[in-house]
Each structure stands twice: as C-alpha cells, then as structure tokens.
Motif scaffolding. Structure first.
Motif, PDB file in Angstrom:
ATOM      1  N   LYS A 292       0.828  -1.208   0.000  1.00  0.00           N
ATOM      2  CA  LYS A 292       0.000   0.000   0.000  1.00  0.00           C
ATOM      3  C   LYS A 292       0.859   1.254   0.000  1.00  0.00           C
ATOM      4  O   LYS A 292       0.573   2.210  -0.719  1.00  0.00           O
TER       5      LYS A 292
ATOM      6  N   LYS B  63      -4.628  -6.394  -0.943  1.00  0.00           N
ATOM      7  CA  LYS B  63      -5.302  -7.450  -0.174  1.00  0.00           C
ATOM      8  C   LYS B  63      -5.477  -8.719  -1.015  1.00  0.00           C
ATOM      9  O   LYS B  63      -5.247  -9.827  -0.540  1.00  0.00           O
TER      10      LYS B  63
ATOM     11  N   THR C  70      -6.173   5.032  -7.353  1.00  0.00           N
ATOM     12  CA  THR C  70      -5.978   5.012  -5.901  1.00  0.00           C
ATOM     13  C   THR C  70      -6.767   3.865  -5.277  1.00  0.00           C
ATOM     14  O   THR C  70      -6.231   3.105  -4.464  1.00  0.00           O
ATOM     15  N   TYR C  71      -8.021   3.741  -5.635  1.00  0.00           N
ATOM     16  CA  TYR C  71      -8.840   2.668  -5.076  1.00  0.00           C
ATOM     17  C   TYR C  71      -8.270   1.293  -5.416  1.00  0.00           C
ATOM     18  O   TYR C  71      -8.113   0.442  -4.537  1.00  0.00           O
TER      19      TYR C  71
ATOM     20  N   PHE D 229      -5.938   0.281  -2.244  1.00  0.00           N
ATOM     21  CA  PHE D 229      -6.864  -0.358  -1.315  1.00  0.00           C
ATOM     22  C   PHE D 229      -7.285  -1.776  -1.693  1.00  0.00           C
ATOM     23  O   PHE D 229      -7.410  -2.633  -0.830  1.00  0.00           O
TER      24      PHE D 229
END
Length: 159
Positions: free
Chosen positions: A18, A69, A60-61, A65
């Motif tokens: 991240k 993951k 960005t998303y 984010f």
C-alpha cells in the motif's frame, strides 16, 4: 490437479504494498493537479481535468486499497526437496514449479519499505529467469534462502 501451496507471505506485505502504491499514485495525483492548474490558466477543456481526476481516483482505489489485499491472499509458496512451488496473481493466478536442479543461486533483498516492516524478499535465479517470493519476515527469508541453497546443492551432487 495439484493442491495449492500452503505457506503464506507475511501479513505486513499488505501495508508495504500500500505504501509503495501510494507513492506512485501520489505522482499521478500531482499530474492531475498540474492538469487542473493548466486547465484554469489556459482555458483548456474541463474534460481533461475530469478524466485525470477519475483516472487518479480509480487508480488510488485499485492499487492502494483493493489489489494489495487480493495479492496477499493469492501469494503462496512451498519448498519441496525436488522443487519450489509458487502461486501468485491478482486476476490471473500463476502456479510455477521451479526444479531444484535448475536453481543457480538464491538471494534475499530488502528495500526501505520492506525494511520498515522487517520484511525481505527471496529471489531464486535459474538460467532462464528469476522468481521472487516477496515480503517474508527477515528470519523466515534468511532460513528459506539457506534451505533452498542447501537443497539445490544436494541436487547438484546427485547428478
């Protein structure tokens, strides 16, 4: 079909990925701000600024984010006496078998972001390419490097 490998990389890999992604997306946001300034100064079309903002927001998303993951969930590895089994990917999952007999050398590497989280990556070099197992705890990376090196050496002696 073969079962997926069982070993996971460190959970702190998500944080490290991240931070790295945020650095590159930050550059994209700076470019978007530059486009906004140019739009207001030189009466460019409003659409340039809007497209830049949408691309930056979506990037960005996705890269800060969502993808770290998913990437962590998919990354697995396992070391056997005769081969190294690596699984990784976000949309397309790749499963790679690296025969021990093909391993030429094994390294650990650690950049500033990995160092902050006490992580290191193991790179396995063959004549054709290099494979990487990213973001392991420093001790685990060192142990894995030594284990792979010992197993590759045994295979050379057997030939």
């Amino acid at each position: 079909m073969r079962q997926p490998p069982v070993n996971r990389i460190a959970r702190d890999a998500i944080k490290a990925w991240k931070i790295t992604a945020a650095f590159f997306v930050g550059i994209l946001w700076l470019l978007t701000i530059g486009i906004a300034v140019m739009t207001s100064m030189y009466s460019f079309s409003f659409w340039y600024m809007l497209i830049g903002a949408v691309v930056s927001g979506l990037s960005t998303y996705l890269f800060v984010f969502l993808f770290p993951k998913i990437r962590w969930r998919r990354w697995r590895y396992e070391v056997f006496e005769q081969e190294i089994y690596i699984q990784h990917g976000i949309l397309i999952v790749s499963r790679t078998l690296v025969p021990m007999i093909r391993v030429q050398h094994v390294d650990t590497k650690q950049g500033p972001v990995l160092k902050k989280f006490k992580l290191a990556s193991v790179t396995i070099s063959t004549a054709a390419t290099t494979h990487e197992i990213p973001a392991l705890l420093e001790e685990d990376a060192s142990d894995l490097r030594d284990r792979i090196s010992a197993l590759a050496r045994v295979d050379e002696d057997d030939v």
